[in-house]
Scaffold this motif. Structure first.
Motif, PDB file in Angstrom:
ATOM      1  N   ILE A  48       0.833  -1.204   0.000  1.00  0.00           N
ATOM      2  CA  ILE A  48       0.000   0.000   0.000  1.00  0.00           C
ATOM      3  C   ILE A  48       0.868   1.254   0.000  1.00  0.00           C
ATOM      4  O   ILE A  48       0.566   2.233  -0.678  1.00  0.00           O
ATOM      5  CB  ILE A  48      -0.951   0.003   1.210  1.00  0.00           C
ATOM      6  CG1 ILE A  48      -2.032  -1.048   1.012  1.00  0.00           C
ATOM      7  CG2 ILE A  48      -1.576   1.375   1.415  1.00  0.00           C
ATOM      8  CD1 ILE A  48      -2.921  -1.246   2.198  1.00  0.00           C
ATOM      9  N   ILE A  49       1.962   1.222   0.709  1.00  0.00           N
ATOM     10  CA  ILE A  49       2.789   2.426   0.831  1.00  0.00           C
ATOM     11  C   ILE A  49       3.624   2.681  -0.416  1.00  0.00           C
ATOM     12  O   ILE A  49       3.719   3.811  -0.882  1.00  0.00           O
ATOM     13  CB  ILE A  49       3.679   2.345   2.086  1.00  0.00           C
ATOM     14  CG1 ILE A  49       2.797   2.398   3.333  1.00  0.00           C
ATOM     15  CG2 ILE A  49       4.684   3.480   2.112  1.00  0.00           C
ATOM     16  CD1 ILE A  49       3.538   2.212   4.622  1.00  0.00           C
ATOM     17  N   SER A  50       4.234   1.638  -1.003  1.00  0.00           N
ATOM     18  CA  SER A  50       5.154   1.950  -2.114  1.00  0.00           C
ATOM     19  C   SER A  50       5.383   0.844  -3.125  1.00  0.00           C
ATOM     20  O   SER A  50       6.475   0.711  -3.640  1.00  0.00           O
ATOM     21  CB  SER A  50       6.505   2.361  -1.548  1.00  0.00           C
ATOM     22  OG  SER A  50       7.185   1.231  -1.063  1.00  0.00           O
ATOM     23  N   SER A  51       4.385   0.062  -3.456  1.00  0.00           N
ATOM     24  CA  SER A  51       4.652  -1.049  -4.371  1.00  0.00           C
ATOM     25  C   SER A  51       4.577  -0.678  -5.844  1.00  0.00           C
ATOM     26  O   SER A  51       5.375  -1.120  -6.646  1.00  0.00           O
ATOM     27  CB  SER A  51       3.697  -2.199  -4.089  1.00  0.00           C
ATOM     28  OG  SER A  51       2.387  -1.825  -4.446  1.00  0.00           O
ATOM     29  N   ASP A  52       3.586   0.109  -6.236  1.00  0.00           N
ATOM     30  CA  ASP A  52       3.415   0.417  -7.661  1.00  0.00           C
ATOM     31  C   ASP A  52       2.936   1.857  -7.817  1.00  0.00           C
ATOM     32  O   ASP A  52       2.968   2.631  -6.867  1.00  0.00           O
ATOM     33  CB  ASP A  52       2.451  -0.580  -8.313  1.00  0.00           C
ATOM     34  CG  ASP A  52       1.073  -0.595  -7.664  1.00  0.00           C
ATOM     35  OD1 ASP A  52       0.768   0.320  -6.886  1.00  0.00           O
ATOM     36  OD2 ASP A  52       0.299  -1.519  -7.940  1.00  0.00           O
ATOM     37  N   LEU A  53       2.490   2.211  -8.985  1.00  0.00           N
ATOM     38  CA  LEU A  53       2.101   3.596  -9.247  1.00  0.00           C
ATOM     39  C   LEU A  53       0.846   4.031  -8.500  1.00  0.00           C
ATOM     40  O   LEU A  53       0.565   5.222  -8.415  1.00  0.00           O
ATOM     41  CB  LEU A  53       1.914   3.807 -10.751  1.00  0.00           C
ATOM     42  CG  LEU A  53       3.187   3.694 -11.583  1.00  0.00           C
ATOM     43  CD1 LEU A  53       2.863   3.837 -13.062  1.00  0.00           C
ATOM     44  CD2 LEU A  53       4.213   4.726 -11.169  1.00  0.00           C
ATOM     45  N   ILE A  56     -10.340   3.865   0.974  1.00  0.00           N
ATOM     46  CA  ILE A  56     -10.925   2.535   0.749  1.00  0.00           C
ATOM     47  C   ILE A  56     -10.585   2.008  -0.641  1.00  0.00           C
ATOM     48  O   ILE A  56     -10.388   0.805  -0.819  1.00  0.00           O
ATOM     49  CB  ILE A  56     -12.446   2.550   1.008  1.00  0.00           C
ATOM     50  CG1 ILE A  56     -13.005   1.125   1.066  1.00  0.00           C
ATOM     51  CG2 ILE A  56     -13.182   3.362  -0.039  1.00  0.00           C
ATOM     52  CD1 ILE A  56     -12.613   0.370   2.279  1.00  0.00           C
ATOM     53  N   ASN A  57     -10.477   2.889  -1.635  1.00  0.00           N
ATOM     54  CA  ASN A  57     -10.128   2.448  -2.990  1.00  0.00           C
ATOM     55  C   ASN A  57      -8.740   1.814  -3.021  1.00  0.00           C
ATOM     56  O   ASN A  57      -8.519   0.822  -3.717  1.00  0.00           O
ATOM     57  CB  ASN A  57     -10.184   3.619  -3.972  1.00  0.00           C
ATOM     58  CG  ASN A  57     -11.596   4.104  -4.191  1.00  0.00           C
ATOM     59  OD1 ASN A  57     -12.550   3.376  -3.952  1.00  0.00           O
ATOM     60  ND2 ASN A  57     -11.724   5.336  -4.629  1.00  0.00           N
ATOM     61  N   THR A  58      -7.815   2.389  -2.280  1.00  0.00           N
ATOM     62  CA  THR A  58      -6.461   1.835  -2.207  1.00  0.00           C
ATOM     63  C   THR A  58      -6.476   0.466  -1.549  1.00  0.00           C
ATOM     64  O   THR A  58      -5.824  -0.472  -2.022  1.00  0.00           O
ATOM     65  CB  THR A  58      -5.539   2.790  -1.424  1.00  0.00           C
ATOM     66  OG1 THR A  58      -5.586   4.076  -2.024  1.00  0.00           O
ATOM     67  CG2 THR A  58      -4.114   2.281  -1.396  1.00  0.00           C
ATOM     68  N   LEU A  59      -7.214   0.338  -0.467  1.00  0.00           N
ATOM     69  CA  LEU A  59      -7.302  -0.953   0.225  1.00  0.00           C
ATOM     70  C   LEU A  59      -7.956  -2.013  -0.653  1.00  0.00           C
ATOM     71  O   LEU A  59      -7.491  -3.158  -0.714  1.00  0.00           O
ATOM     72  CB  LEU A  59      -8.084  -0.796   1.529  1.00  0.00           C
ATOM     73  CG  LEU A  59      -7.421   0.039   2.608  1.00  0.00           C
ATOM     74  CD1 LEU A  59      -8.369   0.249   3.773  1.00  0.00           C
ATOM     75  CD2 LEU A  59      -6.128  -0.602   3.076  1.00  0.00           C
ATOM     76  N   LEU A  60      -9.029  -1.641  -1.334  1.00  0.00           N
ATOM     77  CA  LEU A  60      -9.715  -2.603  -2.210  1.00  0.00           C
ATOM     78  C   LEU A  60      -8.833  -3.028  -3.378  1.00  0.00           C
ATOM     79  O   LEU A  60      -8.835  -4.202  -3.773  1.00  0.00           O
ATOM     80  CB  LEU A  60     -11.025  -2.015  -2.726  1.00  0.00           C
ATOM     81  CG  LEU A  60     -12.138  -1.889  -1.696  1.00  0.00           C
ATOM     82  CD1 LEU A  60     -13.339  -1.160  -2.292  1.00  0.00           C
ATOM     83  CD2 LEU A  60     -12.536  -3.247  -1.156  1.00  0.00           C
ATOM     84  N   HIS A  61      -8.067  -2.104  -3.929  1.00  0.00           N
ATOM     85  CA  HIS A  61      -7.153  -2.432  -5.021  1.00  0.00           C
ATOM     86  C   HIS A  61      -6.128  -3.473  -4.570  1.00  0.00           C
ATOM     87  O   HIS A  61      -5.907  -4.481  -5.250  1.00  0.00           O
ATOM     88  CB  HIS A  61      -6.451  -1.163  -5.518  1.00  0.00           C
ATOM     89  CG  HIS A  61      -5.334  -1.440  -6.473  1.00  0.00           C
ATOM     90  ND1 HIS A  61      -5.558  -1.821  -7.775  1.00  0.00           N
ATOM     91  CD2 HIS A  61      -3.988  -1.405  -6.304  1.00  0.00           C
ATOM     92  CE1 HIS A  61      -4.400  -2.008  -8.375  1.00  0.00           C
ATOM     93  NE2 HIS A  61      -3.431  -1.763  -7.494  1.00  0.00           N
ATOM     94  N   GLU A  62      -5.511  -3.241  -3.424  1.00  0.00           N
ATOM     95  CA  GLU A  62      -4.514  -4.194  -2.922  1.00  0.00           C
ATOM     96  C   GLU A  62      -5.146  -5.526  -2.536  1.00  0.00           C
ATOM     97  O   GLU A  62      -4.544  -6.578  -2.722  1.00  0.00           O
ATOM     98  CB  GLU A  62      -3.756  -3.598  -1.741  1.00  0.00           C
ATOM     99  CG  GLU A  62      -2.812  -2.504  -2.122  1.00  0.00           C
ATOM    100  CD  GLU A  62      -1.792  -2.916  -3.177  1.00  0.00           C
ATOM    101  OE1 GLU A  62      -1.357  -4.087  -3.200  1.00  0.00           O
ATOM    102  OE2 GLU A  62      -1.436  -2.064  -3.994  1.00  0.00           O
TER     103      GLU A  62
END
Length: 131
Positions: A25-30, A93-99
């Motif tokens: 979540i912090i720094s894996s991809d764009l 929540i969008n970031t969490l759902l994406h991961e």
């Protein structure tokens, strides 16, 4: 730049299981929090990554950021602003759902390709739940 954050979370702590998810979540991809802000919005860095080191003294998070020398001060300020913001606010929540979707897809592919590898992932979780 290398930034190190030591914590007192010991190996096999219930929170240590979340570290790989947190790292993504912090720094894996764009779409990650740091890369999205520093690379896509401000165009300050070439890349960023985070990893955790666990030992008997605790866990350290290491953030590694590639940038030009002229941007170092601004990158440090922005990085600490991002970390401070998400230490006080919830992650979107969008970031969490994406991961979560990425993790589910990778686990499904893993279990279909190599059942022994999937079993080796779940066996320690099963035994830790018995305690």
């Amino acid at each position: 730049l290398i930034i190190n954050f030591p914590t007192n979370v010991l190996p096999n702590n219930k929170d240590s299981k979340l570290f790989p998810f947190l790292n993504k979540i912090i720094s894996s991809d764009l779409t990650s929090l740091i890369v999205k802000r520093l690379r896509l919005e401000l165009n300050l860095v070439y890349g960023a990554s985070i990893y955790s080191i666990e030992n008997l003294c605790g866990t350290s998070f290491v953030i590694s950021i590639s940038t030009s020398d002229s941007n170092v001060v601004r990158v440090l300020k922005e990085t600490f602003d991002i970390l401070k913001k998400y230490s006080q606010e919830l992650i979107p929540i969008n970031t969490l759902l994406h991961e979560k979707r990425q993790f589910t897809l990778s686990m499904n592919q893993l279990s279909y390709k190599n059942p022994d590898l999937a079993a080796s992932l779940y066996i320690p979780q099963y035994f830790w739940q018995l305690n």
